[in-house]
Design a protein around this motif. Structure first.
Motif, PDB file in Angstrom:
ATOM      1  N   ILE A 227       0.839  -1.190   0.000  1.00  0.00           N
ATOM      2  CA  ILE A 227       0.000   0.000   0.000  1.00  0.00           C
ATOM      3  C   ILE A 227       0.878   1.245   0.000  1.00  0.00           C
ATOM      4  N   ASP A 228       0.313   2.325  -0.482  1.00  0.00           N
ATOM      5  CA  ASP A 228       1.011   3.611  -0.498  1.00  0.00           C
ATOM      6  C   ASP A 228       0.703   4.335   0.806  1.00  0.00           C
ATOM      7  N   ILE A 229       1.733   4.663   1.595  1.00  0.00           N
ATOM      8  CA  ILE A 229       1.500   5.375   2.852  1.00  0.00           C
ATOM      9  C   ILE A 229       2.087   6.786   2.815  1.00  0.00           C
ATOM     10  N   SER A 230       2.201   7.356   1.620  1.00  0.00           N
ATOM     11  CA  SER A 230       2.791   8.686   1.496  1.00  0.00           C
ATOM     12  C   SER A 230       1.813   9.814   1.825  1.00  0.00           C
ATOM     13  N   GLY A 231       0.534   9.507   1.973  1.00  0.00           N
ATOM     14  CA  GLY A 231      -0.464  10.546   2.230  1.00  0.00           C
ATOM     15  C   GLY A 231      -0.422  11.094   3.644  1.00  0.00           C
ATOM     16  N   LEU A 232      -1.056  12.236   3.828  1.00  0.00           N
ATOM     17  CA  LEU A 232      -1.099  12.907   5.134  1.00  0.00           C
ATOM     18  C   LEU A 232      -1.720  12.029   6.215  1.00  0.00           C
ATOM     19  N   GLU A 233      -2.639  11.168   5.838  1.00  0.00           N
ATOM     20  CA  GLU A 233      -3.298  10.303   6.833  1.00  0.00           C
ATOM     21  C   GLU A 233      -2.326   9.328   7.487  1.00  0.00           C
TER      22      GLU A 233
ATOM     23  N   SER B  88       5.957  10.357  12.153  1.00  0.00           N
ATOM     24  CA  SER B  88       6.212  11.100  13.399  1.00  0.00           C
ATOM     25  C   SER B  88       6.997  10.272  14.411  1.00  0.00           C
ATOM     26  N   ILE B  89       7.103   8.970  14.207  1.00  0.00           N
ATOM     27  CA  ILE B  89       7.807   8.106  15.156  1.00  0.00           C
ATOM     28  C   ILE B  89       9.306   8.372  15.065  1.00  0.00           C
ATOM     29  N   ARG B  90       9.906   8.645  16.226  1.00  0.00           N
ATOM     30  CA  ARG B  90      11.353   8.887  16.305  1.00  0.00           C
ATOM     31  C   ARG B  90      11.910   8.008  17.415  1.00  0.00           C
ATOM     32  N   VAL B  91      13.019   7.366  17.118  1.00  0.00           N
ATOM     33  CA  VAL B  91      13.666   6.466  18.079  1.00  0.00           C
ATOM     34  C   VAL B  91      15.018   7.064  18.447  1.00  0.00           C
ATOM     35  N   TRP B  92      15.181   7.376  19.738  1.00  0.00           N
ATOM     36  CA  TRP B  92      16.434   7.949  20.250  1.00  0.00           C
ATOM     37  C   TRP B  92      17.247   6.838  20.875  1.00  0.00           C
ATOM     38  N   ASP B  93      18.419   6.567  20.323  1.00  0.00           N
ATOM     39  CA  ASP B  93      19.320   5.538  20.837  1.00  0.00           C
ATOM     40  C   ASP B  93      20.521   6.247  21.469  1.00  0.00           C
ATOM     41  N   VAL B  94      20.500   6.330  22.799  1.00  0.00           N
ATOM     42  CA  VAL B  94      21.588   6.986  23.527  1.00  0.00           C
ATOM     43  C   VAL B  94      22.481   5.876  24.067  1.00  0.00           C
ATOM     44  N   ARG B  95      23.518   5.581  23.349  1.00  0.00           N
ATOM     45  CA  ARG B  95      24.434   4.518  23.774  1.00  0.00           C
ATOM     46  C   ARG B  95      25.340   4.993  24.897  1.00  0.00           C
TER      47      ARG B  95
ATOM     48  N   LEU C 133      19.583   8.817  15.961  1.00  0.00           N
ATOM     49  CA  LEU C 133      18.143   9.024  15.870  1.00  0.00           C
ATOM     50  C   LEU C 133      17.612   8.209  14.709  1.00  0.00           C
ATOM     51  N   GLY C 134      16.577   7.431  14.970  1.00  0.00           N
ATOM     52  CA  GLY C 134      15.932   6.645  13.926  1.00  0.00           C
ATOM     53  C   GLY C 134      14.624   7.291  13.514  1.00  0.00           C
ATOM     54  N   THR C 135      14.403   7.393  12.205  1.00  0.00           N
ATOM     55  CA  THR C 135      13.170   7.991  11.688  1.00  0.00           C
ATOM     56  C   THR C 135      12.618   7.150  10.541  1.00  0.00           C
ATOM     57  N   TYR C 136      11.350   7.380  10.244  1.00  0.00           N
ATOM     58  CA  TYR C 136      10.671   6.694   9.150  1.00  0.00           C
ATOM     59  C   TYR C 136      10.479   7.648   7.977  1.00  0.00           C
ATOM     60  N   GLY C 137      10.701   7.146   6.781  1.00  0.00           N
ATOM     61  CA  GLY C 137      10.557   7.943   5.565  1.00  0.00           C
ATOM     62  C   GLY C 137       9.150   7.909   5.003  1.00  0.00           C
ATOM     63  N   THR C 138       9.008   8.447   3.830  1.00  0.00           N
ATOM     64  CA  THR C 138       7.708   8.612   3.171  1.00  0.00           C
ATOM     65  C   THR C 138       6.929   7.312   3.060  1.00  0.00           C
ATOM     66  N   GLN C 139       7.580   6.223   2.703  1.00  0.00           N
ATOM     67  CA  GLN C 139       6.901   4.938   2.544  1.00  0.00           C
ATOM     68  C   GLN C 139       7.161   3.990   3.713  1.00  0.00           C
TER      69      GLN C 139
ATOM     70  N   GLU D 129       3.473  11.028  17.478  1.00  0.00           N
ATOM     71  CA  GLU D 129       2.228  11.788  17.499  1.00  0.00           C
ATOM     72  C   GLU D 129       1.169  10.864  16.952  1.00  0.00           C
ATOM     73  N   ASP D 130       0.046  10.762  17.667  1.00  0.00           N
ATOM     74  CA  ASP D 130      -1.020   9.895  17.168  1.00  0.00           C
ATOM     75  C   ASP D 130      -1.803  10.611  16.065  1.00  0.00           C
ATOM     76  N   HIS D 131      -2.821   9.941  15.537  1.00  0.00           N
ATOM     77  CA  HIS D 131      -3.575  10.493  14.404  1.00  0.00           C
ATOM     78  C   HIS D 131      -4.324  11.776  14.755  1.00  0.00           C
ATOM     79  N   GLU D 132      -4.463  12.082  16.061  1.00  0.00           N
ATOM     80  CA  GLU D 132      -5.104  13.330  16.481  1.00  0.00           C
ATOM     81  C   GLU D 132      -4.087  14.415  16.827  1.00  0.00           C
ATOM     82  N   GLY D 133      -2.784  14.112  16.690  1.00  0.00           N
ATOM     83  CA  GLY D 133      -1.745  15.091  16.965  1.00  0.00           C
ATOM     84  C   GLY D 133      -1.259  15.116  18.406  1.00  0.00           C
ATOM     85  N   ASN D 134      -1.673  14.156  19.226  1.00  0.00           N
ATOM     86  CA  ASN D 134      -1.220  14.081  20.613  1.00  0.00           C
ATOM     87  C   ASN D 134       0.183  13.488  20.676  1.00  0.00           C
ATOM     88  N   HIS D 135       1.089  14.157  21.404  1.00  0.00           N
ATOM     89  CA  HIS D 135       2.472  13.716  21.528  1.00  0.00           C
ATOM     90  C   HIS D 135       2.611  12.732  22.691  1.00  0.00           C
TER      91      HIS D 135
END
Length: 138
Positions: free
Chosen positions: A42-48, A54-61, A82-88, A125-131
């Protein structure tokens, strides 16, 4: 006009469903193998789907700071990424610095006393923008 023929649902279903006759851990391994082999279907590039990006993983070794020398100089030492997720939904690690980390990752960077921190944190951040975030020290 001719009548269009559609393939039966079973042949149109993603290959991941071919694993449905498996169970438990074996099912998870089959699904993971199919995702790695075929990629997401599936394509997950949309705003939805911004909540995924928004998921960020902080690895403090290693993070430490302490006073050093007679002039009250502060020595800061770290190995962080820092780990992040891209467009897809592709995941990647990038080196980062203490200055980029939120306060819940590094509660203090003051050099009034020695400090040490090691752990992994995840924020989103969830789908309602809550951190939200979680920190696990190790």
């Amino acid at each position: 006009m001719g009548v269009s023929q559609r393939a039966p649902l079973q042949s149109r279903a993603p290959t991941i469903w071919d694993a449905s006759n498996q169970s438990g851990q074996q099912l998870a391994q089959v699904i993971l193998a199919q995702l790695v082999e075929n990629g997401a279907d599936i394509d997950i590039s949309g705003l939805e789907f911004d909540f995924v990006r928004s998921i960020r993983v902080w690895d403090v070794r290693r993070y430490s700071h302490r006073e050093r020398g007679r002039d009250d100089d502060c020595s800061e030492s770290y190995n962080m990424r820092l780990g992040t997720y891209g467009t897809q939904g592709e995941f990647g690690w990038h080196r980062t610095t203490p200055a980029a980390a939120p306060q819940w990752v590094l509660p203090t960077r003051r050099c009034s006393s020695s400090s040490w921190r090691r752990g992994v944190g995840v924020e989103w951040e969830d789908h309602e923008g809550n951190h939200g975030y979680e920190w696990v020290a190790y």
